[in-house]
Write a protein that holds these residues in place. Sequence first.
Motif, mmCIF file in Angstrom:
data_model
loop_
_atom_site.group_PDB
_atom_site.id
_atom_site.type_symbol
_atom_site.label_atom_id
_atom_site.label_comp_id
_atom_site.label_asym_id
_atom_site.label_seq_id
_atom_site.Cartn_x
_atom_site.Cartn_y
_atom_site.Cartn_z
ATOM 1 N N ARG A 183 0.623 -1.171 0.571
ATOM 2 C CA ARG A 183 0.462 -0.183 -0.120
ATOM 3 C C ARG A 183 0.423 1.054 0.290
ATOM 4 N N ARG A 184 2.500 1.000 -0.019
ATOM 5 C CA ARG A 184 3.090 2.013 -0.005
ATOM 6 C C ARG A 184 3.797 2.271 -0.740
ATOM 7 N N VAL A 185 3.537 1.487 -1.997
ATOM 8 C CA VAL A 185 3.989 1.702 -2.595
ATOM 9 C C VAL A 185 3.280 1.722 -4.818
ATOM 10 N N VAL A 186 2.311 1.902 -4.282
ATOM 11 C CA VAL A 186 0.832 1.299 -5.372
ATOM 12 C C VAL A 186 -0.060 2.705 -5.447
ATOM 13 N N ASP A 187 -0.597 2.713 -5.986
ATOM 14 C CA ASP A 187 -1.896 3.653 -6.365
ATOM 15 C C ASP A 187 -3.784 2.575 -5.160
ATOM 16 N N PHE A 188 -3.748 3.616 -4.282
ATOM 17 C CA PHE A 188 -4.839 2.803 -3.263
ATOM 18 C C PHE A 188 -5.743 3.673 -3.563
ATOM 19 N N ALA A 189 -7.168 3.314 -3.708
ATOM 20 C CA ALA A 189 -8.834 3.486 -3.867
ATOM 21 C C ALA A 189 -9.568 2.870 -2.969
ATOM 22 N N GLY A 190 -10.632 3.390 -2.423
ATOM 23 C CA GLY A 190 -11.036 2.855 -1.664
ATOM 24 C C GLY A 190 -10.773 3.846 0.116
ATOM 25 N N PRO A 191 -11.325 2.419 1.207
ATOM 26 C CA PRO A 191 -12.060 1.110 1.277
ATOM 27 C C PRO A 191 -13.711 1.706 0.065
ATOM 28 N N LEU A 192 -14.669 0.723 -0.822
ATOM 29 C CA LEU A 192 -15.558 2.041 -1.140
ATOM 30 C C LEU A 192 -16.960 0.683 -0.854
ATOM 31 N N GLY A 193 -16.400 0.066 0.637
ATOM 32 C CA GLY A 193 -17.469 -1.314 1.219
ATOM 33 C C GLY A 193 -17.717 -1.973 0.683
ATOM 34 N N GLY A 195 10.119 6.801 -15.568
ATOM 35 C CA GLY A 195 10.863 7.887 -14.655
ATOM 36 C C GLY A 195 10.368 7.198 -13.158
ATOM 37 N N GLY A 196 10.856 8.146 -11.770
ATOM 38 C CA GLY A 196 11.218 7.956 -10.981
ATOM 39 C C GLY A 196 10.393 9.124 -10.050
ATOM 40 N N PRO A 197 10.072 9.479 -8.870
ATOM 41 C CA PRO A 197 11.643 8.424 -7.806
ATOM 42 C C PRO A 197 11.171 6.706 -8.033
ATOM 43 N N TYR A 198 11.695 5.865 -7.171
ATOM 44 C CA TYR A 198 11.569 4.553 -7.639
ATOM 45 C C TYR A 198 11.459 4.266 -6.203
ATOM 46 N N ALA A 199 10.695 2.881 -5.899
ATOM 47 C CA ALA A 199 10.663 2.707 -4.387
ATOM 48 C C ALA A 199 11.852 1.145 -4.565
ATOM 49 N N LEU A 200 12.524 0.586 -3.598
ATOM 50 C CA LEU A 200 13.014 -0.687 -3.741
ATOM 51 C C LEU A 200 12.572 -1.215 -2.320
ATOM 52 N N VAL A 201 11.521 -1.764 -2.407
ATOM 53 C CA VAL A 201 10.541 -3.139 -1.672
ATOM 54 C C VAL A 201 11.475 -4.547 -1.085
ATOM 55 N N LEU A 202 11.976 -4.253 -0.266
ATOM 56 C CA LEU A 202 12.563 -5.760 -0.163
ATOM 57 C C LEU A 202 12.137 -6.364 1.115
ATOM 58 N N GLY A 203 12.064 -8.359 1.232
ATOM 59 C CA GLY A 203 11.762 -9.256 1.822
ATOM 60 C C GLY A 203 12.915 -8.866 3.473
ATOM 61 N N VAL A 226 12.126 -6.117 -5.113
ATOM 62 C CA VAL A 226 10.946 -5.621 -5.804
ATOM 63 C C VAL A 226 11.823 -3.607 -6.112
ATOM 64 N N VAL A 227 12.708 -3.367 -7.493
ATOM 65 C CA VAL A 227 12.140 -1.841 -7.915
ATOM 66 C C VAL A 227 11.321 -1.512 -8.402
ATOM 67 N N LEU A 228 10.908 -0.340 -8.145
ATOM 68 C CA LEU A 228 9.124 -0.124 -9.120
ATOM 69 C C LEU A 228 9.295 1.651 -9.160
ATOM 70 N N SER A 229 8.079 2.305 -9.609
ATOM 71 C CA SER A 229 8.062 3.450 -10.002
ATOM 72 C C SER A 229 7.619 3.778 -9.110
ATOM 73 N N LEU A 230 7.525 4.856 -8.237
ATOM 74 C CA LEU A 230 6.746 5.808 -7.751
ATOM 75 C C LEU A 230 6.063 6.598 -7.902
ATOM 76 N N ARG A 231 5.676 6.906 -9.429
ATOM 77 C CA ARG A 231 5.141 7.926 -10.673
ATOM 78 C C ARG A 231 3.666 7.461 -10.519
ATOM 79 N N GLY A 232 3.302 6.855 -10.011
ATOM 80 C CA GLY A 232 1.699 6.915 -10.063
ATOM 81 C C GLY A 232 0.840 6.505 -11.295
ATOM 82 N N GLY A 233 0.083 5.407 -11.231
ATOM 83 C CA GLY A 233 -1.133 4.864 -12.675
ATOM 84 C C GLY A 233 -0.704 3.905 -13.118
ATOM 85 N N ASP A 234 0.584 3.293 -12.482
ATOM 86 C CA ASP A 234 1.456 2.250 -12.881
ATOM 87 C C ASP A 234 0.481 0.331 -11.731
ATOM 88 N N PHE A 235 0.020 1.074 -10.806
ATOM 89 C CA PHE A 235 -0.280 -0.358 -9.728
ATOM 90 C C PHE A 235 -1.337 0.528 -8.979
#
Length: 280
Positions: free
Chosen positions: A38-48, A169-177, A218-227
């Motif tokens: 939830r910190r690195v992808v777009d979050f919509a809701g809660p919708l119920g 483009g970035g910025p980017y996040a590095l997500v680690l186990g 995982v390295v992923l972009s935080l530009r928005g709209g991707d996930f």
Amino acid sequence: MTVARDHLLRSLAPLPDGAWAMIDEEARTRLAPALAARRVVDFAGPLGWTHSATNLGRTEALAAADGLEARRRRVLPLVEARVPFTVSRQELFDADRGAADRDLGDLARAAHRMAVAENQAIFHGWEEAGVPGIVPASPHPPVPRVPDFEDYPQRVALAVTTLLENGVGGPYALVLGSAAYAKVIETAEHGGYPMWDHVRKILEDGPVVWAPGVHGGVVLSLRGGDFLFESGQDLSVGYDRHEGDAVHLYLEQSFSFRIATPEAAIGLVSASDADADRPA
């Protein structure tokens, strides 16, 4: 974490309002650090709770006759996830009297299990639920690494370069186990320079995120709209039943997940199975 009181049957539980407030706060405290996706992808809701599907904006043709043309709207059903746990009525009553050393260990276990399940679904996929994973969906070959973590900044730089070369483009996040996260925190490069600071600069000041349940990184972009994560009912505590002192509760949520731009992320392969987090 939200509370939808209708279908959760909380009013039937033999617990006072103060106990519910304590349980909700404990759940929030336990869940917040571990819900990495939830910190690195777009979050919509809660919708119920009654929100059942995500609009995909697409259709599929249906067979028709006599000059009729028909198309069916395509939707992505939400998946419901639940983890049961047990609390002691006496423990809650003692906490209500002011006991500071309350024992809500089974709630902590359930919160961790739910967070691991959500992280694994988002980053590695949940085929039965129709949830694609960010790493499997990426068209980029995963970046391998050797067992020596001192080379990790070079691997992260290679991942970022791959995304840049593909127009992401970035910025980017590095997500680690958990295992990889601990290694990055404790490792200093030659000269004593903290690896954490070096990696953050490569990510264009993006975060390094602890994600229990993720294998490798995982390295992923935080530009928005991707996930895109869509929440129906956000994480809530519900009542199941009680037997004597034991009250059986559960954590529950509903959600869907879509990937709009699979090339906006790239996996970092673990050096060994020891780096793969497992469900609790």
